[in-house]
Each structure stands twice: as structure tokens, then as C-alpha cells.
Scaffold this active site. Sequence first.
Site, PDB file in Angstrom:
ATOM      1  N   SER A 143      14.005  13.407  28.466  1.00  0.00           N
ATOM      2  CA  SER A 143      15.436  13.316  28.742  1.00  0.00           C
ATOM      3  C   SER A 143      15.682  12.064  29.567  1.00  0.00           C
ATOM      4  O   SER A 143      14.767  11.565  30.236  1.00  0.00           O
ATOM      5  CB  SER A 143      15.906  14.547  29.518  1.00  0.00           C
ATOM      6  OG  SER A 143      17.278  14.432  29.874  1.00  0.00           O
ATOM      7  N   TYR A 157      14.851  20.539  36.547  1.00  0.00           N
ATOM      8  CA  TYR A 157      14.795  20.069  35.159  1.00  0.00           C
ATOM      9  C   TYR A 157      14.399  18.588  35.125  1.00  0.00           C
ATOM     10  O   TYR A 157      13.508  18.187  34.361  1.00  0.00           O
ATOM     11  CB  TYR A 157      16.149  20.278  34.495  1.00  0.00           C
ATOM     12  CG  TYR A 157      16.282  19.670  33.121  1.00  0.00           C
ATOM     13  CD1 TYR A 157      15.756  20.315  32.003  1.00  0.00           C
ATOM     14  CD2 TYR A 157      16.938  18.457  32.924  1.00  0.00           C
ATOM     15  CE1 TYR A 157      15.880  19.761  30.738  1.00  0.00           C
ATOM     16  CE2 TYR A 157      17.069  17.896  31.666  1.00  0.00           C
ATOM     17  CZ  TYR A 157      16.533  18.556  30.576  1.00  0.00           C
ATOM     18  OH  TYR A 157      16.657  18.005  29.326  1.00  0.00           O
TER      19      TYR A 157
END
Length: 259
Positions: A143, A157
Amino acid sequence: MFELGGKSVVVTGATKGIGYGIAEVFAKAGANVAVVARTAEEVRRAADALDAVGSGRTLGVCADIGDPESCREMSAGVLAAFDGIDVLCANAGIMPQAPLATMTAAELSSVLRVNLGGTVFVVQACLDALTASGVGRVVLTSSITGPITGYPGWSHYGASKAAQLGFMRTAAIELAPRGITINAILPGNIMTEGLAAMGEEYLAGMTAAIPAGVLGSPADIGHLAAFLATAEAGYITGQAIAVDGGQTLPESPDAVRPR
């Protein structure tokens, strides 16, 4: 060029969103695709949908990628069905929100177990088959959040996604003698079910921050994954590539405002 017909591809987290987009690109290119996720009904539905668009074979496999034994069972099932694994797309992940001030140990452990542990475990489980392929390819879905940017509520995350890249760089060195490449895709804001759930205000704000002026699609990630799986990409390994419409480029919001 860029031939993928007949390749055996494993895609984890492939029942929706980016994972399904990756699987669909490979299916349309003629690859045999194993759809891996935890829920049997979702696996069956995704596999049926891919059957309708692809010319290769499709296999649905239930597995918990945070469990090493489950990953090994998944790999064995794919080997039995496809007689090999050429490409592993380690895409499965979770992104619950948790402010740092109130994040629990269980919340942190859950994200690291799936996003980091699951990446390591699924690569380990498929390693022998990827080696036997002679041209093994591993593509991680990381990401921009963590490796490049940050966002409130996603510190755990972001940490897991940055950790994937640390794993990838050393893995690339260890896997190179086996003829295996490993690379990571860093999606920006991709229009998936999860992103839609953030609400119209969030979507509008994110779109306004992207120089391309649009949110990405799962196929945008799938197309890069497919290229990294080709013979032509064989000299690319240990690299992290952002697919974000230029989202990480502006110095400030003023840089993307109409002039």
C-alpha cells in the site's frame, strides 16, 4: 510478448476488491487461477465468475493465510489441481481502523498476523512449487499507506504494509538463486467495496488529491501484477511500485487545484 496462457496463478484474498481484479486479469489472459479466501461461499462465487471470463481453469480454495498449516494445505491443493504454481499474488489483507491511543494488543496482533505473517507464510508454502517452475513470480499487494504516506487510524495497518517491503527486499536476495522474483505493488485509492464504505465525503476528498483526477480500479493493480509475472519482467526483483494516479506526488493540496 507478455504471454501468461497456461500459467498457474495463486491469488489470495481474491473474492473481491483488488484481489478479484488481479485474478480477473490473469483469467482473461488465459492463466489457470486459484482463488484463495476464508469463506467458502465467497470463494465459490468468485471462482464461478472467473470461469465465465477466462479461458483457463479456475479453482476455489478456502484457507486462512495467517495460519502456516492452512497455507501449506492450500498450496498442496493447488499443486494437485494445476500440477504446479508459477505465480503467487499475495494480496490478502485486513485494514480495520484503530486510533493509536486506544489500539489494543489484540488489534495490533490481528493486523500483523494477516498482513505480514500471512505474506511470509504463503510465500513459504508455495516456495518449492515456485522453484520447480523455474520462472517463479511473487507479487505482493502492499500500500502507499505505511511505505510512503500515513493516515489517522491506520498506524498498525501502515506498519504491516511497510514491513512487507522489508521482508520483500531480503526475500528477493534469497529467492534469486531459485529463479524467483518478488516485487510489491503499492496501491493508492482504488475503488473497491471497502473504499466505498468510507463514504462520499472521503471519496471526494481522495479524488481531489489525485493528479489523475480519478480513483483507480482493481484492474489497474491487476495489469501491473500480470506484467510482473511475465518472462519479460524477469530482471525486476525487490522493487516496490506505486499505482496511485500520482497521489503521492503533490507537496500540498494547492498543487492539484485547477489553475
